[in-house]
Design an enzyme around this catalytic site. Structure first.
Site, mmCIF file in Angstrom:
data_model
loop_
_atom_site.group_PDB
_atom_site.id
_atom_site.type_symbol
_atom_site.label_atom_id
_atom_site.label_comp_id
_atom_site.label_asym_id
_atom_site.label_seq_id
_atom_site.Cartn_x
_atom_site.Cartn_y
_atom_site.Cartn_z
ATOM 1 N N LYS A 192 0.900 -1.160 0.000
ATOM 2 C CA LYS A 192 0.000 0.000 0.000
ATOM 3 C C LYS A 192 0.938 1.209 0.000
ATOM 4 O O LYS A 192 1.247 1.793 1.049
ATOM 5 C CB LYS A 192 -0.938 -0.034 1.210
ATOM 6 C CG LYS A 192 -2.088 0.936 1.089
ATOM 7 C CD LYS A 192 -3.185 0.627 2.098
ATOM 8 C CE LYS A 192 -4.172 1.765 2.226
ATOM 9 N NZ LYS A 192 -4.949 2.064 1.022
HETATM 10 N N1 PMP Z 1 -7.458 -1.461 -3.397
HETATM 11 C C1 PMP Z 1 -7.022 -0.202 -3.211
HETATM 12 C C2 PMP Z 1 -6.319 0.504 -4.334
HETATM 13 C C3 PMP Z 1 -7.211 0.436 -1.971
HETATM 14 O O1 PMP Z 1 -6.775 1.686 -1.775
HETATM 15 C C4 PMP Z 1 -7.901 -0.251 -0.939
HETATM 16 C C5 PMP Z 1 -8.126 0.433 0.377
HETATM 17 N N2 PMP Z 1 -7.046 0.237 1.234
HETATM 18 C C6 PMP Z 1 -8.345 -1.557 -1.188
HETATM 19 C C7 PMP Z 1 -8.109 -2.133 -2.429
HETATM 20 C C8 PMP Z 1 -9.060 -2.335 -0.128
HETATM 21 O O2 PMP Z 1 -8.173 -2.655 0.915
HETATM 22 P P1 PMP Z 1 -8.663 -2.822 2.418
HETATM 23 O O3 PMP Z 1 -9.862 -3.685 2.394
HETATM 24 O O4 PMP Z 1 -7.513 -3.474 3.091
HETATM 25 O O5 PMP Z 1 -8.955 -1.464 2.930
#
Ligand code: PMP
Length: 294
Positions: free
Chosen positions: A158
């Site tokens: 991330k």
């Molecule tokens: N894809 C992207 C590009 C994101 O920014 C997020 C949000 N963090 C997600 C998927 C979903 O991830 P999560 O469920 O861990 O928040």
């Protein structure tokens, strides 16, 4: 417009201690600002409890490793920093933003000696999409931007740098009056939205793109478990764009988006249905259970 994010009251946890919100500053010659050497998390707070905190902390540590740096705090210390921030800000239902980045000791592509910083901010935050948009399902465009191949970027991190495409795609969606954009991957398969993962319901089964070149969301994994607990078959696979026409229901998952029904993707329209609502109820129940259990 709400107060800008650098001009608010309260405290932000930075490099080991809580500092007044407006003093949580980084210099303009910060490596992260010039070269994208930053990783972050988005975490939700429900009823004063941080949902899936350890999972987010471990992903933050891992994201930094993928970018080649080590956060100088343990997972326990990062968890505690998050709890301290929520307490200092008195957050009941809100959002937590841990962020780690390379500092300003070296200016250039190489930055081995740069100091690694960690900050955690928290604020009250309701739904990501408006309640009306959620009820009807959000409107999405298909973006021409593609999620990059795993040998072109640290795609599982991330990492801030990976969001420049998301911002471009989201701006494009909003300019066209839509709420969000759906991106394909570098091979042309369906990938994800700009801040959330994608699920299709086809003949009572849950289909979701295999996360081999984008974020394997923590919400995505939670929702897959909730579906299996209901006896719903979950299929992770490469999904072609033309299969969107065969889906009966479509929804997004993410920490911020929670479960958000999709009402339209380009020319295709969907009505949020029984399974989406069921899983959304199950997800909200899971966040509440975490509060009761704490
Ligand atoms: N894809 C992207 C590009 C994101 O920014 C997020 C949000 N963090 C997600 C998927 C979903 O991830 P999560 O469920 O861990 O928040």
């Amino acid at each position: 417009m709400a107060a800008p994010f650098d001009d608010r009251d309260g405290f932000i946890w930075m490099d080991g201690k809580l500092v007044p919100w407006r003093s949580a500053q980084a210099h303009v010659l910060t490596h992260a600002l010039h070269y994208g050497s930053s990783v972050f998390e988005g975490v939700r707070v429900y009823g004063g409890q941080i949902f899936k905190l350890r999972e987010h902390t471990l992903r933050l540590i891992k994201s930094a490793e993928w970018l080649g740096f080590t956060i100088p705090f343990t997972a326990d210390q990062i968890d505690q920093a998050c709890r301290d921030t929520v307490k200092a800000q008195n957050i009941v239902d809100g959002y937590l933003r841990p962020v780690a980045w390379r500092g300003s000791e070296m200016m250039g592509v190489a930055a081995q000696q740069s100091k690694i910083h960690l900050a955690v901010a928290a604020w009250e935050w309701p739904s990501y999409f408006s309640p009306e948009a959620r009820a009807k399902g959000i409107n999405m465009i298909i973006s021409p931007w593609k999620r990059p191949a795993p040998d072109t970027a640290p795609v599982h991190a991330k990492a801030a740098g990976l969001y420049m495409i998301c911002t471009l795609a989201k701006h494009q969606a909003e300019a066209q009056g839509a709420h969000d954009a759906l991106m394909h991957d570098y091979r042309g398969f369906l990938a994800e939205a700009t801040g959330a993962n994608l699920f299709l319901i086809m003949d009572g089964k849950l289909h979701t793109p295999k996360p081999d070149c984008f974020l394997n969301g923590i919400t995505r994994l939670t929702v897959m478990d909730l579906a299996r607990a209901r006896g719903i078959e979950v299929i992770e696979r490469h999904i072609k764009p033309d299969e969107l026409a065969q889906a009966q229901e479509v929804f997004l998952t993410g920490t911020a988006a929670e479960i958000t029904p999709v009402g339209r993707i380009g020319e295709l329209s969907y009505t949020p249905g029984r399974l989406t609502m069921q899983l959304s109820d199950d997800y909200m129940a899971a966040t509440r259970q975490a509060v009761v259990a704490a």
